[in-house]
Design a protein around this motif. Structure first.
Motif, PDB file in Angstrom:
ATOM      1  N   VAL A 168      82.501  77.266  38.689  1.00 38.29           N
ATOM      2  CA  VAL A 168      82.437  77.180  40.228  1.00 38.29           C
ATOM      3  C   VAL A 168      83.582  77.946  40.863  1.00 38.29           C
ATOM      4  N   SER A 169      83.287  78.757  41.710  1.00 40.38           N
ATOM      5  CA  SER A 169      84.374  79.884  42.388  1.00 40.38           C
ATOM      6  C   SER A 169      84.416  79.081  43.673  1.00 40.38           C
ATOM      7  N   TYR A 170      85.781  78.964  44.206  1.00 40.12           N
ATOM      8  CA  TYR A 170      85.918  78.373  45.559  1.00 40.12           C
ATOM      9  C   TYR A 170      87.343  78.726  46.004  1.00 40.12           C
ATOM     10  N   ASN A 171      87.758  78.443  47.321  1.00 40.04           N
ATOM     11  CA  ASN A 171      89.100  78.752  47.604  1.00 40.04           C
ATOM     12  C   ASN A 171      89.641  77.861  48.356  1.00 40.04           C
ATOM     13  N   ASP A 172      91.327  77.885  48.726  1.00 44.82           N
ATOM     14  CA  ASP A 172      91.624  76.849  49.369  1.00 44.82           C
ATOM     15  C   ASP A 172      91.673  76.937  51.000  1.00 44.82           C
ATOM     16  N   GLU A 173      90.778  77.687  51.330  1.00 47.02           N
ATOM     17  CA  GLU A 173      90.594  78.030  52.827  1.00 47.02           C
ATOM     18  C   GLU A 173      88.899  77.310  52.941  1.00 47.02           C
ATOM     19  N   SER A 174      88.539  76.547  52.206  1.00 44.68           N
ATOM     20  CA  SER A 174      87.064  75.888  52.301  1.00 44.68           C
ATOM     21  C   SER A 174      87.203  74.593  53.086  1.00 44.68           C
ATOM     22  N   TRP A 175      86.094  74.168  53.387  1.00 40.76           N
ATOM     23  CA  TRP A 175      85.866  72.930  54.044  1.00 40.76           C
ATOM     24  C   TRP A 175      86.083  71.901  53.015  1.00 40.76           C
ATOM     25  N   VAL A 176      85.613  72.039  51.734  1.00 39.22           N
ATOM     26  CA  VAL A 176      86.021  70.893  50.626  1.00 39.22           C
ATOM     27  C   VAL A 176      87.298  71.096  50.014  1.00 39.22           C
ATOM     28  N   THR A 177      87.975  70.171  49.823  1.00 42.52           N
ATOM     29  CA  THR A 177      89.298  70.414  49.048  1.00 42.52           C
ATOM     30  C   THR A 177      89.161  70.336  47.797  1.00 42.52           C
ATOM     31  N   ARG A 178      90.165  70.687  47.159  1.00 44.03           N
ATOM     32  CA  ARG A 178      90.130  70.827  45.449  1.00 44.03           C
ATOM     33  C   ARG A 178      89.702  69.509  44.935  1.00 44.03           C
ATOM     34  N   ASN A 179      90.476  68.627  45.448  1.00 43.60           N
ATOM     35  CA  ASN A 179      90.375  67.078  44.843  1.00 43.60           C
ATOM     36  C   ASN A 179      88.949  66.437  45.099  1.00 43.60           C
ATOM     37  N   ALA A 180      88.285  66.801  46.393  1.00 43.19           N
ATOM     38  CA  ALA A 180      86.907  66.697  46.538  1.00 43.19           C
ATOM     39  C   ALA A 180      85.979  67.278  45.653  1.00 43.19           C
ATOM     40  N   MET A 181      86.252  68.539  45.387  1.00 44.80           N
ATOM     41  CA  MET A 181      85.599  69.285  44.523  1.00 44.80           C
ATOM     42  C   MET A 181      85.538  68.810  43.118  1.00 44.80           C
ATOM     43  N   GLU A 182      86.654  68.469  42.703  1.00 40.51           N
ATOM     44  CA  GLU A 182      86.721  67.938  41.343  1.00 40.51           C
ATOM     45  C   GLU A 182      86.008  66.611  41.098  1.00 40.51           C
ATOM     46  N   LEU A 183      86.179  65.780  42.187  1.00 41.27           N
ATOM     47  CA  LEU A 183      85.580  64.282  42.158  1.00 41.27           C
ATOM     48  C   LEU A 183      84.001  64.553  42.225  1.00 41.27           C
ATOM     49  N   ALA A 184      83.458  65.386  42.978  1.00 43.13           N
ATOM     50  CA  ALA A 184      82.125  65.976  42.916  1.00 43.13           C
ATOM     51  C   ALA A 184      81.292  66.302  41.542  1.00 43.13           C
ATOM     52  N   LEU A 185      82.390  67.043  41.022  1.00 43.72           N
ATOM     53  CA  LEU A 185      81.751  67.446  39.465  1.00 43.72           C
ATOM     54  C   LEU A 185      81.916  66.222  38.603  1.00 43.72           C
ATOM     55  N   GLU A 186      82.850  65.383  38.617  1.00 42.75           N
ATOM     56  CA  GLU A 186      83.002  64.109  37.738  1.00 42.75           C
ATOM     57  C   GLU A 186      81.849  63.400  37.992  1.00 42.75           C
ATOM     58  N   ASN A 227      95.774  83.882  49.770  1.00 42.91           N
ATOM     59  CA  ASN A 227      95.086  82.407  49.418  1.00 42.91           C
ATOM     60  C   ASN A 227      94.993  82.156  48.192  1.00 42.91           C
ATOM     61  N   ILE A 228      94.367  81.154  47.655  1.00 47.41           N
ATOM     62  CA  ILE A 228      94.186  80.497  46.257  1.00 47.41           C
ATOM     63  C   ILE A 228      92.702  80.628  45.879  1.00 47.41           C
ATOM     64  N   GLU A 229      92.564  81.437  44.993  1.00 43.02           N
ATOM     65  CA  GLU A 229      91.195  81.390  44.587  1.00 43.02           C
ATOM     66  C   GLU A 229      91.011  80.449  43.380  1.00 43.02           C
ATOM     67  N   TYR A 230      90.185  79.293  43.556  1.00 44.15           N
ATOM     68  CA  TYR A 230      89.844  78.356  42.294  1.00 44.15           C
ATOM     69  C   TYR A 230      88.800  78.673  41.272  1.00 44.15           C
ATOM     70  N   ILE A 231      88.822  78.453  40.234  1.00 42.51           N
ATOM     71  CA  ILE A 231      87.838  78.217  39.370  1.00 42.51           C
ATOM     72  C   ILE A 231      87.546  76.962  38.699  1.00 42.51           C
ATOM     73  N   PHE A 232      86.733  76.367  38.763  1.00 43.48           N
ATOM     74  CA  PHE A 232      86.413  74.768  38.490  1.00 43.48           C
ATOM     75  C   PHE A 232      85.699  75.131  37.504  1.00 43.48           C
ATOM     76  N   LEU A 233      85.974  74.473  36.049  1.00 39.57           N
ATOM     77  CA  LEU A 233      85.242  74.577  34.865  1.00 39.57           C
ATOM     78  C   LEU A 233      85.024  72.946  34.832  1.00 39.57           C
TER      79      LEU A 233
END
Length: 419
Positions: free
Chosen positions: A330-348, A388-394
């Motif tokens: 999943v590609s996302y970044n730090d300007e998104s409405w959903v935070t990094r921690n919330a994305m990780e929790l949703a995937l888990e 900004n920070i581009e995230y890749i969630f694996l």
């Protein structure tokens, strides 16, 4: 490729290396946009199913992902493009709406676009070249536009490139296995795939001919068709039919997702390409002359709604896991409405075995450097931060993710931070 917000151009080697490191053979790109990431996967020998709800993305996918370059008659394509380039311009919708009522293109190029697009529709609608020619025209128009890369507005003064003459060229189709083009809502598509998988309707493999000719075609509990798709790889319209079909023929090792992450709608950001491909002469409104249906609620994605985005992501992640993908990216970044921690929790919570996040510092798009302007073109705000920070969630099997990250580390392509 056309100028496109969030195209992941800089991260292509990273995404390709991660997929190859995980020994991915099949992948689904659920929000494919310009197909830039899909093309990178295809070049690496991965069979790709490229999906997007935008009509222009569908034709880009038909051109770049579905088309086998080895089977293209380059002489016929070259002759056709030469014919289109030789057509004299004529007044039409593009000239009126995007050149006179607005300033996206110089009138000389708008007239050429009108003439060429009419010819494509009249003479090549049933041709194998149709999507390739539409792609060529989009690329040509993009090279002579007067924007900063989005079609929410045009420049106050003509861009230097807008004075150039419109010229169609043969699209650079990547080598690799021929894939599939879809034009579906990502959540509906993956939900139907997950339902089909859970119902066991795909356990017994059938040939395309057997499925299409059988009077006892498989159906779900509501009686919707689960037959395999037509021999034309490009599938659109019947979500249940195409989802089961493509899941059967190209079950994904990897599902790649690059969803919208704020209020800006791609349907509005790139309304000219949507109109150019549909060729439906829609009513236009506002200074930007957007399609009137850009206001319609059915074109409003839950990913563009702050109250709805987390639920939409959660459903998407769950469906992808249920339909049998081994890994999600999943590609996302730090300007998104959903935070990094919330994305990780949703995937888990969606049931993925392991989640790992990588962060890459990136330069923001050029429009962010210009500042905020009102409808008269006067600056009313100043530019914000330029990085900004581009995230890749694996997400997926822990060993598989470890192999992917090891491949990235071995390549020494780019610095990243693991979270």
């Amino acid at each position: 490729m056309i100028k496109y917000l969030g195209s992941k151009r800089v991260l292509l080697p990273v995404l390709g290396t991660l997929a190859q490191g995980a020994q991915v053979q099949t992948a689904w790109d659920l929000f494919c946009g310009t197909t830039r990431v899909s093309q990178e996967f295809k070049r690496r020998g991965i069979r790709v199913t490229a999906n997007d709800l935008a009509t222009y993305s569908y034709h880009l996918a038909r051109c770049y992902i579905e088309t086998d370059i080895a089977s293209v008659d380059l002489d016929e394509l070259s002759d056709t493009i030469a014919r289109l380039n030789a057509l004299p311009g004529k007044e039409g919708y593009v000239t009126q709406v995007f050149c006179r009522e607005s300033r996206y293109f110089q009138p000389k190029n708008g007239m050429r676009i009108d003439a060429i697009r009419d010819c494509i529709e009249q003479d090549y609608k049933q041709s194998w070249m149709y999507s390739l020619l539409l792609t060529s025209l989009m690329l040509a128009a993009d090279r002579v536009d007067s924007t900063v890369g989005v079609q929410m507005a045009y420049l106050k003064k003509w861009a230097a490139r807008s004075f150039n003459d419109l010229e169609l060229r043969i699209p650079q189709i990547p080598e690799g296995p021929s894939g599939y083009a879809l034009c579906e809502d990502a959540n509906e598509l993956t939900k139907h795939c997950a339902d089909a998988k859970a119902a066991g309707v795909l356990q017994k493999k059938k040939s395309i001919d057997d499925a299409s000719s059988s009077p006892q075609a498989s159906t779900d509990a509501q009686g919707r068709s689960l037959a395999l798709f037509e021999k034309d790889n490009a599938v659109s319209g019947d979500t249940m039919r195409c989802s089961a079909s493509v899941l059967h023929d190209n079950p994904p090792d990897l599902v790649y997702m690059d969803p919208p992450y704020n209020q800006h709608k791609y349907f509005s950001n790139y309304h000219i390409w949507e109109t150019l491909v549909r060729w439906d002469n829609p009513e236009a409104y506002g200074v930007a002359r957007k399609r009137i249906d850009a206001r319609d609620t059915h074109n409003a994605s839950p990913f563009n709604s702050k109250p709805r985005i987390y639920a939409a992501l959660s459903q998407l992640f769950t469906s992808c896991q249920t339909m049998g993908a081994r890994m999600a990216m999943v590609s996302y970044n730090d300007e998104s409405w959903v935070t990094r921690n919330a994305m990780e929790l949703a995937l888990e919570k969606a049931g993925w075995e392991h989640v790992q996040t990588l962060g890459f510092e990136s330069k923001r798009y050029v429009g962010s450097q210009i500042g905020v302007h009102n409808q008269k073109g006067h600056r009313v705000g100043t530019p914000g931060h330029d990085r900004n920070i581009e995230y890749i969630f694996l997400a997926g099997e822990k060993a598989l993710i470890a192999e992917a990250i090891h491949a990235l580390e071995s390549s020494e392509q780019v610095l990243y931070k693991a979270y």
